[in-house]
Design an enzyme around this catalytic site. Structure first.
Site, PDB file in Angstrom:
ATOM      1  N   CYS A   1     -39.611 -17.835  -0.621  1.00 22.26           N
ATOM      2  CA  CYS A   1     -40.972 -18.376  -0.583  1.00 22.26           C
ATOM      3  C   CYS A   1     -41.345 -18.720   0.859  1.00 22.26           C
ATOM      4  O   CYS A   1     -40.908 -19.750   1.382  1.00 22.26           O
ATOM      5  CB  CYS A   1     -41.055 -19.620  -1.477  1.00 22.26           C
ATOM      6  SG  CYS A   1     -42.645 -20.443  -1.373  1.00 22.26           S
TER       7      CYS A   1
ATOM      8  N   CYS B   1     -43.379 -22.014   1.400  1.00 22.02           N
ATOM      9  CA  CYS B   1     -42.565 -23.221   1.174  1.00 22.02           C
ATOM     10  C   CYS B   1     -41.668 -23.512   2.377  1.00 22.02           C
ATOM     11  O   CYS B   1     -41.452 -24.669   2.734  1.00 22.02           O
ATOM     12  CB  CYS B   1     -41.638 -23.056  -0.036  1.00 22.02           C
ATOM     13  SG  CYS B   1     -42.385 -22.371  -1.494  1.00 22.02           S
ATOM     14  N   ASP B   2     -41.099 -22.474   2.978  1.00 23.50           N
ATOM     15  CA  ASP B   2     -40.000 -22.700   3.923  1.00 23.50           C
ATOM     16  C   ASP B   2     -40.268 -22.255   5.357  1.00 23.50           C
ATOM     17  O   ASP B   2     -39.429 -22.481   6.228  1.00 23.50           O
ATOM     18  CB  ASP B   2     -38.740 -21.985   3.409  1.00 23.50           C
ATOM     19  CG  ASP B   2     -38.268 -22.564   2.080  1.00 23.50           C
ATOM     20  OD1 ASP B   2     -38.545 -23.763   1.852  1.00 23.50           O
ATOM     21  OD2 ASP B   2     -37.662 -21.843   1.281  1.00 23.50           O
TER      22      ASP B   2
END
Ligand code: NAP
Length: 299
Positions: free
Chosen positions: A173, A176-177
């Site tokens: 993701c 997200c990261d």
């Protein structure tokens, strides 16, 4: 502040008088349980991604007594997508993300009176005219029809030690990261739309992004490829797959194999960074495990 009074077996009255606070709480709970058990929905939809929300919209509009079941947040995978530019009807004046698009879909579904429950279904019984779905807390939902819109999850990269480095260098993701890899080196596996779009997104954070693709041509749409080839931070390792990842707690070594020559290349983290990121975007596997053993034909 609603209260319930039992008048006789299976007959309850509910009211919201503040005077009777705490009145017959046990019966109120029984009432809720009785109501839950007695409702047989016309339609139960599993999953509130775009498919489930669209189904909810139609169910509600047809005045079907519809229940939409979602265990997490609405939107599924699109909810964690940062930039959307090709969904029909999306905003074009302002930037559109998965989250903003889904928020409007949710609002549209709510307008048609669809019932919602936040639950994780663990058992599905599809025999007979009334289907039964049981959640992890033992609640049962019954419906005449079930639409399965449970989405998919990312296909694992398939390299040695992969599980050990999930969340410790390996991710599926980018939104997200990505910020963990600010000014670091990042590798992206895959050659489809997801891989290339996410690789482009990652260049906003990382100082260098290398796409590792198993062939010498991308599968991604031409328009996305053009953007990628113009991006100076994006590099490519063609005809290559990741065989193994290593590191002492965090990812700092990877072995990449050229599928044409068999040559193995060891990729090491820059000593100043101490690690690198590895993102996998090589397709998705359907979330159909729940349906195994239910008699439904699986492809
Ligand atoms: P995809 O199109 O199936 O691409 C998967 C990529 O991973 C392919 O390049 C494939 O290589 C590679 N791959 C598959 N298995 C592999 C393995 N075991 N090891 C190494 N590489 C492997 O998947 P996607 O990119 O997630 O897209 C899914 C669908 O969503 C597509 O229809 C796509 O068009 C759509 N999508 C659209 C957008 C957009 O329009 N903005 C964005 C994202 C996704 P090969 O090329 O060699 O097969």
């Amino acid at each position: 502040h609603w209260h319930c009074k039992k008048l006789a077996d299976s007959i309850f009255i509910i009211f919201n008088s503040a005077v009777d606070q705490g009145y017959l709480c046990g019966d109120y709970i029984k009432f809720q349980e009785a109501e839950k058990m007695e409702t047989i929905y016309d339609l139960i939809i599993l999953g509130a991604g775009p498919a489930g929300l669209a189904a909810g919209l139609y169910g509600g509009r047809y005045r079907l007594n519809t229940l939409l079941v979602e265990r997490g947040q609405d939107g599924g995978q699109i909810a964690i997508t940062s930039d959307i530019e090709n969904y029909p009807g999306q905003m074009v004046e302002a930037e559109e993300s998965g989250a903003t698009l889904i928020a409007r879909m949710t609002k549209q579904v709510d307008k048609f009176g669809v019932h919602r429950v936040s639950a994780s279904i663990e058992k599905v019984e599809l025999e007979g005219p009334v289907k039964r779905l049981t959640d992890t807390k033992g609640n049962v939902y019954e419906g005449k029809t079930v639409i399965i819109a449970t989405g998919a999850h990312p296909r694992p990269i398939g390299c040695k030690n992969e599980k050990e480095f999930l969340g410790r260098g390996i991710s599926f993701c980018a939104p997200c990261d990505a910020n963990f890899y600010e000014d670091m080196e990042v590798y992206v596996v895959g050659g489809g739309d997801s891989a290339i779009e996410e690789a482009i997104y990652l260049t906003k954070f990382a100082r260098k992004v290398t796409v590792i693709h198993r062939r010498d041509q991308l599968r991604a749409a031409q328009s996305i490829q053009e953007k990628a080839f113009r991006n100076e931070k994006l590099h490519f390792m063609w005809d290559s797959v990741v065989d193994e990842v290593r590191g002492d707690g965090i990812l700092d070594v990877m072995v990449v194999r050229n599928v044409k020559t068999g040559e193995l290349t060891q990729v090491n983290a820059d000593p100043d960074d101490g690690m690198f990121g590895l993102f996998g975007f090589i397709g998705y596997l359907p979330n159909t495990g729940l349906l195994e053993g239910t008699g439904l034909a699986m492809e």
